[in-house]
Design a protein around this motif. Structure first.
Motif, PDB file in Angstrom:
ATOM      1  N   LEU A  56       0.818  -1.209   0.000  1.00  0.00           N
ATOM      2  CA  LEU A  56       0.000   0.000   0.000  1.00  0.00           C
ATOM      3  C   LEU A  56       0.854   1.262   0.000  1.00  0.00           C
ATOM      4  O   LEU A  56       0.577   2.216  -0.731  1.00  0.00           O
ATOM      5  N   ILE A  57       1.890   1.272   0.841  1.00  0.00           N
ATOM      6  CA  ILE A  57       2.767   2.447   0.911  1.00  0.00           C
ATOM      7  C   ILE A  57       3.476   2.660  -0.416  1.00  0.00           C
ATOM      8  O   ILE A  57       3.516   3.777  -0.952  1.00  0.00           O
ATOM      9  N   SER A  58       4.053   1.586  -0.966  1.00  0.00           N
ATOM     10  CA  SER A  58       4.752   1.692  -2.243  1.00  0.00           C
ATOM     11  C   SER A  58       3.803   2.131  -3.355  1.00  0.00           C
ATOM     12  O   SER A  58       4.136   3.013  -4.168  1.00  0.00           O
ATOM     13  N   TYR A  59       2.631   1.538  -3.375  1.00  0.00           N
ATOM     14  CA  TYR A  59       1.619   1.875  -4.380  1.00  0.00           C
ATOM     15  C   TYR A  59       1.207   3.336  -4.262  1.00  0.00           C
ATOM     16  O   TYR A  59       1.105   4.061  -5.256  1.00  0.00           O
ATOM     17  N   GLY A  60       0.997   3.778  -3.026  1.00  0.00           N
ATOM     18  CA  GLY A  60       0.567   5.154  -2.806  1.00  0.00           C
ATOM     19  C   GLY A  60       1.641   6.164  -3.139  1.00  0.00           C
ATOM     20  O   GLY A  60       1.407   7.125  -3.880  1.00  0.00           O
ATOM     21  N   VAL A  61       2.848   5.968  -2.604  1.00  0.00           N
ATOM     22  CA  VAL A  61       3.939   6.913  -2.842  1.00  0.00           C
ATOM     23  C   VAL A  61       4.291   6.975  -4.328  1.00  0.00           C
ATOM     24  O   VAL A  61       4.520   8.057  -4.884  1.00  0.00           O
ATOM     25  N   SER A  62       4.316   5.820  -4.985  1.00  0.00           N
ATOM     26  CA  SER A  62       4.679   5.774  -6.405  1.00  0.00           C
ATOM     27  C   SER A  62       3.725   6.603  -7.257  1.00  0.00           C
ATOM     28  O   SER A  62       4.143   7.299  -8.190  1.00  0.00           O
ATOM     29  N   GLN A  63       2.447   6.546  -6.927  1.00  0.00           N
ATOM     30  CA  GLN A  63       1.474   7.268  -7.740  1.00  0.00           C
ATOM     31  C   GLN A  63       1.617   8.777  -7.644  1.00  0.00           C
ATOM     32  O   GLN A  63       1.128   9.509  -8.505  1.00  0.00           O
ATOM     33  N   LEU A  64       2.305   9.241  -6.607  1.00  0.00           N
ATOM     34  CA  LEU A  64       2.507  10.682  -6.462  1.00  0.00           C
ATOM     35  C   LEU A  64       3.416  11.242  -7.549  1.00  0.00           C
ATOM     36  O   LEU A  64       3.316  12.410  -7.912  1.00  0.00           O
ATOM     37  N   PHE A  65       4.334  10.401  -8.069  1.00  0.00           N
ATOM     38  CA  PHE A  65       5.238  10.893  -9.116  1.00  0.00           C
ATOM     39  C   PHE A  65       5.082  10.158 -10.449  1.00  0.00           C
ATOM     40  O   PHE A  65       5.524  10.646 -11.481  1.00  0.00           O
ATOM     41  N   VAL A  66       4.446   8.991 -10.427  1.00  0.00           N
ATOM     42  CA  VAL A  66       4.259   8.231 -11.668  1.00  0.00           C
ATOM     43  C   VAL A  66       3.412   9.022 -12.672  1.00  0.00           C
ATOM     44  O   VAL A  66       3.667   8.989 -13.881  1.00  0.00           O
ATOM     45  N   GLY A  67       2.419   9.747 -12.178  1.00  0.00           N
ATOM     46  CA  GLY A  67       1.556  10.511 -13.066  1.00  0.00           C
ATOM     47  C   GLY A  67       2.325  11.485 -13.940  1.00  0.00           C
ATOM     48  O   GLY A  67       2.083  11.600 -15.150  1.00  0.00           O
ATOM     49  N   LYS A 207      -0.369  23.166  -7.095  1.00  0.00           N
ATOM     50  CA  LYS A 207      -1.700  23.658  -7.454  1.00  0.00           C
ATOM     51  C   LYS A 207      -2.784  22.677  -7.011  1.00  0.00           C
ATOM     52  O   LYS A 207      -3.828  23.089  -6.473  1.00  0.00           O
ATOM     53  N   MET A 208      -2.533  21.389  -7.184  1.00  0.00           N
ATOM     54  CA  MET A 208      -3.537  20.390  -6.837  1.00  0.00           C
ATOM     55  C   MET A 208      -3.668  20.206  -5.331  1.00  0.00           C
ATOM     56  O   MET A 208      -4.773  20.207  -4.778  1.00  0.00           O
ATOM     57  N   ILE A 209      -2.538  20.038  -4.668  1.00  0.00           N
ATOM     58  CA  ILE A 209      -2.565  19.732  -3.239  1.00  0.00           C
ATOM     59  C   ILE A 209      -3.078  20.910  -2.426  1.00  0.00           C
ATOM     60  O   ILE A 209      -3.669  20.731  -1.350  1.00  0.00           O
ATOM     61  N   THR A 210      -2.854  22.126  -2.903  1.00  0.00           N
ATOM     62  CA  THR A 210      -3.320  23.309  -2.160  1.00  0.00           C
ATOM     63  C   THR A 210      -4.771  23.659  -2.468  1.00  0.00           C
ATOM     64  O   THR A 210      -5.307  24.616  -1.913  1.00  0.00           O
ATOM     65  N   ALA A 211      -5.411  22.900  -3.357  1.00  0.00           N
ATOM     66  CA  ALA A 211      -6.854  23.073  -3.575  1.00  0.00           C
ATOM     67  C   ALA A 211      -7.576  22.310  -2.460  1.00  0.00           C
ATOM     68  O   ALA A 211      -7.566  21.074  -2.448  1.00  0.00           O
ATOM     69  N   ASP A 213     -10.622  21.450  -1.620  1.00  0.00           N
ATOM     70  CA  ASP A 213     -11.615  20.422  -1.926  1.00  0.00           C
ATOM     71  C   ASP A 213     -10.948  19.151  -2.432  1.00  0.00           C
ATOM     72  O   ASP A 213     -11.392  18.032  -2.136  1.00  0.00           O
ATOM     73  N   PHE A 214      -9.855  19.292  -3.168  1.00  0.00           N
ATOM     74  CA  PHE A 214      -9.106  18.139  -3.680  1.00  0.00           C
ATOM     75  C   PHE A 214      -8.336  17.451  -2.553  1.00  0.00           C
ATOM     76  O   PHE A 214      -8.354  16.217  -2.429  1.00  0.00           O
ATOM     77  N   ALA A 215      -7.676  18.249  -1.710  1.00  0.00           N
ATOM     78  CA  ALA A 215      -6.884  17.690  -0.611  1.00  0.00           C
ATOM     79  C   ALA A 215      -7.766  16.980   0.414  1.00  0.00           C
ATOM     80  O   ALA A 215      -7.436  15.887   0.885  1.00  0.00           O
ATOM     81  N   TYR A 216      -8.906  17.580   0.771  1.00  0.00           N
ATOM     82  CA  TYR A 216      -9.826  16.924   1.700  1.00  0.00           C
ATOM     83  C   TYR A 216     -10.319  15.599   1.119  1.00  0.00           C
ATOM     84  O   TYR A 216     -10.488  14.603   1.843  1.00  0.00           O
ATOM     85  N   GLY A 217     -10.537  15.596  -0.209  1.00  0.00           N
ATOM     86  CA  GLY A 217     -11.005  14.380  -0.862  1.00  0.00           C
ATOM     87  C   GLY A 217     -10.018  13.239  -0.731  1.00  0.00           C
ATOM     88  O   GLY A 217     -10.407  12.092  -0.500  1.00  0.00           O
ATOM     89  N   ILE A 218      -8.733  13.543  -0.864  1.00  0.00           N
ATOM     90  CA  ILE A 218      -7.700  12.508  -0.738  1.00  0.00           C
ATOM     91  C   ILE A 218      -7.752  11.872   0.651  1.00  0.00           C
ATOM     92  O   ILE A 218      -7.672  10.653   0.800  1.00  0.00           O
ATOM     93  N   VAL A 219      -7.900  12.706   1.674  1.00  0.00           N
ATOM     94  CA  VAL A 219      -7.950  12.197   3.050  1.00  0.00           C
ATOM     95  C   VAL A 219      -9.215  11.373   3.270  1.00  0.00           C
ATOM     96  O   VAL A 219      -9.171  10.290   3.874  1.00  0.00           O
ATOM     97  N   VAL A 220     -10.349  11.871   2.775  1.00  0.00           N
ATOM     98  CA  VAL A 220     -11.612  11.128   2.915  1.00  0.00           C
ATOM     99  C   VAL A 220     -11.529   9.772   2.225  1.00  0.00           C
ATOM    100  O   VAL A 220     -11.960   8.744   2.771  1.00  0.00           O
ATOM    101  N   LEU A 221     -10.956   9.738   1.026  1.00  0.00           N
ATOM    102  CA  LEU A 221     -10.801   8.475   0.302  1.00  0.00           C
ATOM    103  C   LEU A 221      -9.918   7.505   1.088  1.00  0.00           C
ATOM    104  O   LEU A 221     -10.224   6.311   1.197  1.00  0.00           O
ATOM    105  N   GLY A 222      -8.806   8.015   1.629  1.00  0.00           N
ATOM    106  CA  GLY A 222      -7.893   7.161   2.382  1.00  0.00           C
ATOM    107  C   GLY A 222      -8.520   6.607   3.646  1.00  0.00           C
ATOM    108  O   GLY A 222      -8.378   5.416   3.969  1.00  0.00           O
ATOM    109  N   LEU A 223      -9.228   7.461   4.385  1.00  0.00           N
ATOM    110  CA  LEU A 223      -9.883   7.019   5.615  1.00  0.00           C
ATOM    111  C   LEU A 223     -11.003   6.022   5.302  1.00  0.00           C
ATOM    112  O   LEU A 223     -11.184   5.027   6.014  1.00  0.00           O
ATOM    113  N   GLY A 347      -2.226   9.396  -2.871  1.00  0.00           N
ATOM    114  CA  GLY A 347      -2.405  10.039  -1.578  1.00  0.00           C
ATOM    115  C   GLY A 347      -3.389   9.291  -0.704  1.00  0.00           C
ATOM    116  O   GLY A 347      -3.188   9.127   0.505  1.00  0.00           O
ATOM    117  N   GLY A 348      -4.464   8.804  -1.338  1.00  0.00           N
ATOM    118  CA  GLY A 348      -5.449   8.032  -0.582  1.00  0.00           C
ATOM    119  C   GLY A 348      -4.864   6.762   0.006  1.00  0.00           C
ATOM    120  O   GLY A 348      -5.127   6.412   1.160  1.00  0.00           O
TER     121      GLY A 348
END
Length: 406
Positions: A56-67, A207-211, A213-223, A347-348
């Motif tokens: 999960l950690i590898s999958y999550g961290v990788s997606q932060l830069f793979v995009g 730009k994305m992380i400081t939005a 509504d987007f940042a809250y969504g990542i946390v909600v998805l993860g939780l 992030g989720g």
């Protein structure tokens, strides 16, 4: 290099939908084998759980830069190479008795699956537009939910008939078939590659992380997804060691949970035009009611049937909420589909890996009451994030804009 055109767009989309569940299979198919792995590898419960957390950690961290990588260098060739490498990692796992080597392979698998998933999610942003794009991106999480339905159910039988290594043989065979199909029918979907400039990439992420509504969504998805992962980490041990059922029963329990998640996502898709914020808040309140009832009734009766009733109810609502916010986040920045998809999912999963491992091991979940406590903690945290989201939407007066996007 073959490209996706109007002629092969539909078959490429079908293959993407077939491949999307691979992340769920990689996570969940071996869940019923956890107790057997503890015995066969001569290791601890926490170490076996750690194989999932590392993934999960590898999958999550990788997606932060793979995009940003696939937006710069394309999706198709990187996806093919990742499929081939994933086959090799599974063959290494089935040939070893070292839990440490399995840790390494699971970390590598997380990275490879992230490339595959981000590439395939981006296909629907690259080749479709308008309502069709929204339809397919909403359908993504519904299709992805098929893996939690099928994988542990299949894994239970693989464990019962063969042994835990059969799960990884299955992953290798499934991936090999998909690799052949991708080579034969799919192609590159990125119209224009974007030069990889670190400063530009950093600005896009900022730009994305400081939005909010987007940042809250990542946390909600993860939780939210932490609920499913905690169940996956804990269910095999209390079903097989406490209630003394077979791995097949663990598979059926996971199947029930997965069906609930899938149905919740489908209901969400059918209510796509309803008010965004109202749907999330009502679902969160209903989750709180079920989780508190699960805790209170634990002193009166506690059985696998009682536990599964509450698990199914909670996971249905979780699937409903997850689909709503996943669709919103995935389409929030269409000009950077690969990056936004990577940050959303990555992030989720980082949030999920932290909270699921922490709660599963801290609470030592083994009965209905400890299960309920883990759910209550997550639901309270989700509720806090939704309150912050509502405050932000009120302050920006963008309720109508959000409703239009959904």
């Amino acid at each position: 290099m073959r490209r996706v055109t109007d002629g092969n767009r539909n078959i490429s989309a079908i293959l993407a939908f077939i491949l999307i569940p691979i992340s769920g299979f990689a996570m969940d198919v071996y869940v019923p084998s956890f107790p057997a792995m503890v015995h066969d590898l001569g290791t601890s419960v926490s170490n076996v759980r750690l194989t999932m957390t590392i993934f999960l950690i590898s999958y999550g961290v990788s997606q932060l830069f793979v995009g940003s990588i696939i937006d710069s260098y394309g999706r198709y060739k990187l996806g093919l190479a990742s499929l081939a490498a994933f086959i090799v990692t599974n063959l290494v796992i089935v040939s070893t008795h070292s839990i440490e080597l399995i840790f390494v392979m699971r970390a590598l698998q997380g990275f490879l699956i992230s490339i595959i998933m981000v590439s395939k999610r981006s296909l629907f942003i690259d080749v479709f537009e308008g309502d069709k794009q929204k339809h397919y991106t909403s359908l993504l999480s519904v299709v992805w939910s098929a893996a939690p339905v099928i994988a542990p159910f299949l894994g239970g039988y693989l464990q019962h008939v063969f042994a835990w290594r059969a799960n990884f043989y299955f992953l290798a065979i499934y991936t090999f078939v998909m690799l052949l199909l991708e080579l034969s029918y799919s192609g590159e979907t990125l119209a224009r590659t974007k030069p990889f400039h670190l400063a530009s990439v950093v600005n896009t992420y900022k730009k994305m992380i400081t939005a909010p509504d987007f940042a809250y969504g990542i946390v909600v998805l993860g939780l939210s997804y932490s609920m499913a992962i905690i169940f996956g980490m804990s269910a095999p041990f209390f079903i097989e060691n406490v209630f003394h059922y077979s791995p097949v029963v663990t598979g059926y329990a996971a199947l029930s949970s997965g069906v609930a998640l899938l149905l919740g996502g489908m209901l969400s898709k059918s209510m796509i035009a309803r008010n965004f914020m109202a749907k999330l808040i009502i679902a969160n309140l209903l989750q709180a009611v079920f989780a508190i009832a699960m805790f209170v009734t634990a002193g009166w009766f506690s059985s696998i049937y009682a536990i599964m009733f509450f698990v199914i109810s909670l996971h249905f609502l979780m699937g409903f909420m997850y689909n709503i916010y996943f669709t919103y986040c995935l389409t929030r920045f269409p000009e950077n589909a690969g990056v936004s998809g990577g940050i959303t999912s990555g992030g989720g999963y980082i949030v999920t890996s932290f909270f699921s491992y922490l709660l599963a091991n801290t609470l030592n979940i083994h009965n209905q009451q400890t299960f309920a406590i883990s759910y209550i903690v997550l639901i309270i945290l989700i509720g806090v994030m939704l309150l912050l989201l509502r405050r932000y939407l009120n302050s920006k007066k963008i309720y109508q804009q959000v409703a239009g996007n959904m």
